[in-house]
Each structure stands twice: as structure tokens, then as C-alpha cells.
Design an enzyme around this catalytic site. Structure first.
Site, PDB file in Angstrom:
ATOM      1  N   HIS A  54       0.856  -1.195   0.000  1.00  0.00           N
ATOM      2  CA  HIS A  54       0.000   0.000   0.000  1.00  0.00           C
ATOM      3  C   HIS A  54       0.890   1.241   0.000  1.00  0.00           C
ATOM      4  CE1 HIS A  54       0.772  -0.790   4.271  1.00  0.00           C
ATOM      5  NE2 HIS A  54       0.343   0.425   4.578  1.00  0.00           N
ATOM      6  N   HIS A  56       1.405   3.903   1.955  1.00  0.00           N
ATOM      7  CA  HIS A  56       1.955   4.595   3.115  1.00  0.00           C
ATOM      8  C   HIS A  56       3.488   4.635   3.059  1.00  0.00           C
ATOM      9  CE1 HIS A  56      -1.869   4.095   5.806  1.00  0.00           C
ATOM     10  NE2 HIS A  56      -1.979   5.076   4.935  1.00  0.00           N
ATOM     11  N   ASP A  58       5.910   4.341   5.121  1.00  0.00           N
ATOM     12  CA  ASP A  58       6.738   3.319   5.764  1.00  0.00           C
ATOM     13  C   ASP A  58       6.726   1.993   5.011  1.00  0.00           C
ATOM     14  OD1 ASP A  58       4.048   3.053   6.579  1.00  0.00           O
ATOM     15  OD2 ASP A  58       4.584   2.032   8.423  1.00  0.00           O
ATOM     16  N   HIS A  59       6.010   1.948   3.893  1.00  0.00           N
ATOM     17  CA  HIS A  59       5.992   0.750   3.049  1.00  0.00           C
ATOM     18  C   HIS A  59       6.509   1.041   1.633  1.00  0.00           C
ATOM     19  CE1 HIS A  59       3.796  -1.818   5.952  1.00  0.00           C
ATOM     20  NE2 HIS A  59       3.392  -0.636   6.384  1.00  0.00           N
ATOM     21  N   HIS A 111      -7.558  -0.635   5.257  1.00  0.00           N
ATOM     22  CA  HIS A 111      -6.481   0.164   5.854  1.00  0.00           C
ATOM     23  C   HIS A 111      -6.171   1.325   4.920  1.00  0.00           C
ATOM     24  CE1 HIS A 111      -2.915   1.027   8.234  1.00  0.00           C
ATOM     25  NE2 HIS A 111      -2.203   1.028   7.116  1.00  0.00           N
ATOM     26  N   ASP A 134      -0.493  -4.080   5.919  1.00  0.00           N
ATOM     27  CA  ASP A 134      -1.159  -3.639   7.145  1.00  0.00           C
ATOM     28  C   ASP A 134      -2.627  -4.053   7.160  1.00  0.00           C
ATOM     29  OD1 ASP A 134       1.258  -2.556   7.784  1.00  0.00           O
ATOM     30  OD2 ASP A 134       0.593  -0.469   7.833  1.00  0.00           O
ATOM     31  N   HIS A 172       4.143  -5.470  10.020  1.00  0.00           N
ATOM     32  CA  HIS A 172       4.654  -4.958  11.299  1.00  0.00           C
ATOM     33  C   HIS A 172       4.746  -6.083  12.327  1.00  0.00           C
ATOM     34  CE1 HIS A 172       4.342  -0.563  10.512  1.00  0.00           C
ATOM     35  NE2 HIS A 172       3.367  -0.940   9.695  1.00  0.00           N
TER      36      HIS A 172
END
Length: 228
Positions: A54, A56, A58-59, A111, A134, A172
Site C-alpha cells: 500500500h 503509506h 513506511d511501506h 487500511h 497492514d 509490522h
């Protein structure tokens, strides 16, 4: 098929999905390019594509850097919001990694609306795994930033149709806190008690559980249980 987790922040996982015959690999949610490429070098594998669960940061945050260093690299994601994406994938799309690994894309919006889970199988070894970003965590699920509870239930139910032996690879390391919540909901659930022990004994829990386990200890996949 070999799956190598790389802890890229305090609790974020990137992965190398390696076809052992060709030594070609897809990097999943690369984020920290130096760390992931160093691991690829250590393992003597060549990253030939990026899979993004996705958009975001942090990905998908490492996509642009990796693309600038590797012109022409294929970067797959669920929408153009995924940094540097070259190829948009939809539910049911199929990709290949190396000679033996098949990747089936599963749209799991909630998400984020562009959330994609990647179900992977190895034709030589019959191994099965799923990278859930996530959407699904071990013993838990992601926050509903762009969706509803009904959408998350649909996404988790879809993941629940995968073969029981499918190994789960989440985005995570939230396992300990997930089971802390789970046991408060189902205090008599023996599978959750075993999950708590698993988290206590393993700092890194990704790759140690399966879809069958999730059906036993993830309260968000047990909505039909009387206790839940």
C-alpha cells in the site's frame, strides 16, 4: 522459495522473496533501500521487482530511491499513490518471480483503498505464503484509515480462504500487543495463550504462523465465535 524478513524500522518489515533456482528476488515494501539491498547482497540474490502492499510512506518510501538506482525496474502496487509505481495491479492479477514463484494479487481495501496482499506459491517446493501489509497482522488487523469494518471483515475473510498451510508475513511486528488484546476478548482461548508464548519466545514472529493459526487465535477472524 525463501522469504527473508528485514526489519527496516523499529517494527516495520520489508521482505526478500527469493526464487532459489535463479537467485532472483522481489523486494516487498522495500522502504530502507540500503538495508534491504545489503541483505540481498549478503544472500547473493538480485532484486528484479518491487511489490508494494500500500502507499503509506513506511511501506512504499524506498521505491523512488531504488528506481533511481535501477532504471527500468518493475514496481507493482495497487494505485498511483504508491511511490514510483510502474505497474498497477488489481485483484486476481498474477505475476512471476524467477522461474518458480507465482504471485497472486488480492485486493484488500480498508487500511487503505489501494491495499494489496500478495499470495505466493512455489511450483517446485509447493510452499505457500502471503504478504499482508497492514491488512492482517499475526493475531490482529490494521486500522481502518480509508475503509469500514465491513471492508476489513471482507478482506480478512478473503485471506481466510487461502490454504491453511499458507505462512503469513505481515507488515509490522505487533504480535505481543495483538495477543494482549485477544486474550481480553477470549480469555479461555488456548490458541491465543500459545500465541502469547510464541511472542514471548521470539522477538521476530513473522513467518512462524499460518492462515490456519489465524483462524484459531485472531479474534478479528473469529467473528462467529460466541465469545467474540
Amino acid at each position: 522459495m525463501k522469504v527473508i524478513p528485514v526489519l527496516v524500522r523499529s517494527d516495520n518489515y520489508a521482505y526478500l522473496l527469493v526464487d532459489e533456482q535463479t537467485r532472483e528476488a522481489a523486494a516487498v515494501d522495500i522502504y530502507d533501500v540500503p538495508k534491504v539491498t545489503a541483505k540481498a547482497k549478503e544472500e547473493n540474490v538480485k532484486i528484479t521487482s518491487l511489490l508494494t502492499t500500500h502507499h503509506h510512506q513506511d511501506h512504499s518510501g524506498g521505491n523512488e530511491t531504488f528506481a533511481s538506482r535501477n532504471p527500468g525496474i518493475k514496481i507493482y502496487g495497487g494505485s498511483s499513490r504508491c511511490s514510483a509505481m510502474t505497474d498497477e495491479v488489481k485483484d486476481g492479477d498474477v505475476l512471476k518471480v524467477g522461474a518458480n514463484i507465482t504471485v497472486k494479487c488480492m485486493a484488500t481495501p480498508c487500511h487503505t483503498q489501494d491495499s494489496i496482499c500478495f499470495y505466493v506459491t512455489d511450483s517446485q517446493t509447493s510452499q505457500k505464503g502471503v504478504f499482508t501489509g497492514d491488512t492482517l497482522f499475526i493475531g490482529g488487523c490494521g486500522r481502518f484509515f480509508e475503509g469500514t469494518g465491513a471492508e476489513m471483515n471482507k478482506a480478512l475473510s478473503s485471506l481466510g480462504t487461502l490454504p491453511d498451510e499458507t505462512v503469513t508475513y505481515p507488515g509490522h511486528e505487533y504480535t505481543a500487543s495483538n495477543f494482549k488484546f485477544g486474550i481480553s476478548v477470549e480469555p479461555d482461548n488456548e490458541a491465543i495463550k500459545k500465541g502469547i508464548k510464541l511472542a514471548q519466545e521470539n522477538k521476530i514472529t513473522t513467518g512462524l504462523t499460518t492462515i490456519a493459526d489465524e483462524k484459531q487465535f485472531n479474534v478479528f477472524m473469529r467473528l462467529g465465535s460466541e465469545a467474540v
